[in-house]
Design a protein around this motif. Sequence first.
Motif: not given
Lengths: 492, 246
Positions: B49, B52, B54, B74, B78, B81-82, B86, B106, B109-110, B158
Amino acid sequence: MKKRVILFFALLLSLVTGMTAVTSTTAHAATDNSLTKVEKKGTLVMGTSPDYPPYEFQATVHGKSQVVGMDVAVGKKIAKDLGVKLVVKSMSFDSLLVALQTGKVDMVISGMNPTPARKKSVDFSHTYYQGGYSIVINKNDKGIYKDKDSFVGKTIGAQTGSTMYNESKKQTSGTTVKGMTSVSDLILALQSHKIQGVAMEKPSAQAYVANNKELAAIPSNFDLSASDTSASVAFAKGSTALVTKANKSVDQIKKQNLVNKTYLPEAGKYLKTNTVNTSMWHYWKAFLTGIKYTLIITVCSVFFGFILGVILALARMGGGGVLRTGLRWLATAYVEFIRGTPMMVQVMFVYFGLGLIVNLPALTSGIIAISLNSGAYVAEYIRGGINSVDSGQTEAARSLGMSGGATMRYVVLPQALKNIWPSLGNEFITLIKDSSIVSIIGVSELIFQSNIVRSDTYRGVAPIAVIMVLYFILTFTASRILNYFERRMQHD
Amino acid sequence: MTKPIIEVKNLAKSFGKNDVLKDITEQVNPGQVIVVIGPSGGGKSTFLRCLNLLETPTSGEVDFDGQNLTTLDTKKVNELREEMGMVFQGFNLFPNMTVLENIKLAPMKVKHLDDAAATKLAHELLTQVNLDDHADAFPSSLSGGQAQRVAIARALAMNPKVMLFDEPTSALDPEMVGEVLSVMQELANQGMTMVVVTHEMGFAKSVADKVWFMADGYIQENNTPEEFFSNPQTDRAKDFLSKILM
């Protein structure tokens, strides 16, 4: 913990002092611009409590419900002499003087007696009418009661905040005096034998007796100074210019005996047309208006309350950083404060208190107050709902590269919403019922409309029964709709 | 020499007074499959964790693709993280969405894919994990094995460079472990870089390029599976293996 309490009270104190400061500055505005202000805006706003026939009451004129009565005639005369238009604003008798002080209305004509106590806070014109007091009783009791002294061990009712109420208390011994806000409630209490007599002004008493065969009027024999039986127009303290002008009109009214010659007979005519059809069907339009406003207030308040609730909930859950911690404290203080004070007080505070700064209409004030109130409760539901969503959901979304905001919006909130849907539904239903509180500032929602119908028809119970059924239909329909959506959200 | 895709330098993580990760320096090369094994409470999941972010490392750094994650803002985190999919022990599918919607969320939206493209992608990935016939099902109607395969498809949507697996089969009934592992094996065959925390020794033996043995907040051993299982170096590892290979 202790620190927290101190901070909270500091916040509260600053709020209160802030408001007091605002109040005192307005009160000390020494220059008298009362007259120019009215002339400039071209309207003269008259506050009145229209449940006091023949002084003022609601009547259906050409299919439209409006306030009529001898006081309205007096108001019209004053406005006409000033060359401006009269606007009548209805509210409860208790709220009238506050409305005057906070500038919601320019004058109050509501059969108001210029007592010394009232003179301390407002200015009065010359008296335009000299009445007297009667006590209305059930016709069957006519032999038992002679005057105010016959009610030993019994109960007399009077309108709260009125002169009759204070005098009944002072000038009787061994008699309980019961105060109620509206005269129609008092008459209802009389007919259901909760009280044995209702003290009111002579013309009102005559009107009620003329319209209801089961009632009778007896003389009160109160020992009264002239000011206690006379009616005057009230103005905000220090508006001498306006009072002087109004006095000219009032003097004319008295000189020509307009009240007895013209105004009262006219009011009587409305009373007659009013009571021709007292069936509830006849008033469907009034109830419809009530439903309309009740729904407008509820739906708007739920909408804004929900948005506010989400913001507050997020603010309360923030942490880290001075700004976010500050916001969290502020949100917590807000929620605690709102939940710790009655909604009725909040409604009056927004209407009268904020009214000192911005002049908001009653409906807007009501929606604002109820939204502010509802937001505090909704915030707590939402906070609970967000906490109820498994942290693994957030982690999964974040691990996919979604931002904190997107995670909240697309993953957490939809699930939180589902979890708290029943609580939100309860809040909605509660709001449908609680929106009735805004009737005190004169918004024509269901309760307010039912009061109008009651004073219109002289029927006490029927309108209450009607709105009871209407409220039930509203809440029942709402809960069916909410259940439907709740079922649709069930996937797991 | 290939440039490592993940580089961990002196990573430490404590929760209050509890030092879970003490001092970890390791690297993962592109295409490698790393299997992290070790006793429970040894910090395996926390380590994963931290990769990435978390969990925020207490000290040390985590470099991904040459960038030090711990110093990034941040927004940048983000974005990175794509690139790291995980998969969780508890699946963490979104219960209020269908299988298809879970996968589409995702990318739409991402990455701002349009609906058609996202739907096409989701169906492809579902076919890859043999679940396309469950596209419109809600997660509650899936078995554990099916749910975990959907979770893998969701992470793959992703198009990540690395896949992190946090005990992906530990919550499954025994008869469902196989279907998930075979999907993971296929991914490894396709050349995906993977870091897998697991108790499946068979998987470690057959698929891993390297086995990292982790205990007491340190990576105690880093070796090929053949070497590790036949000839463990530390007493800690010997003790662990003797217990699980009984």
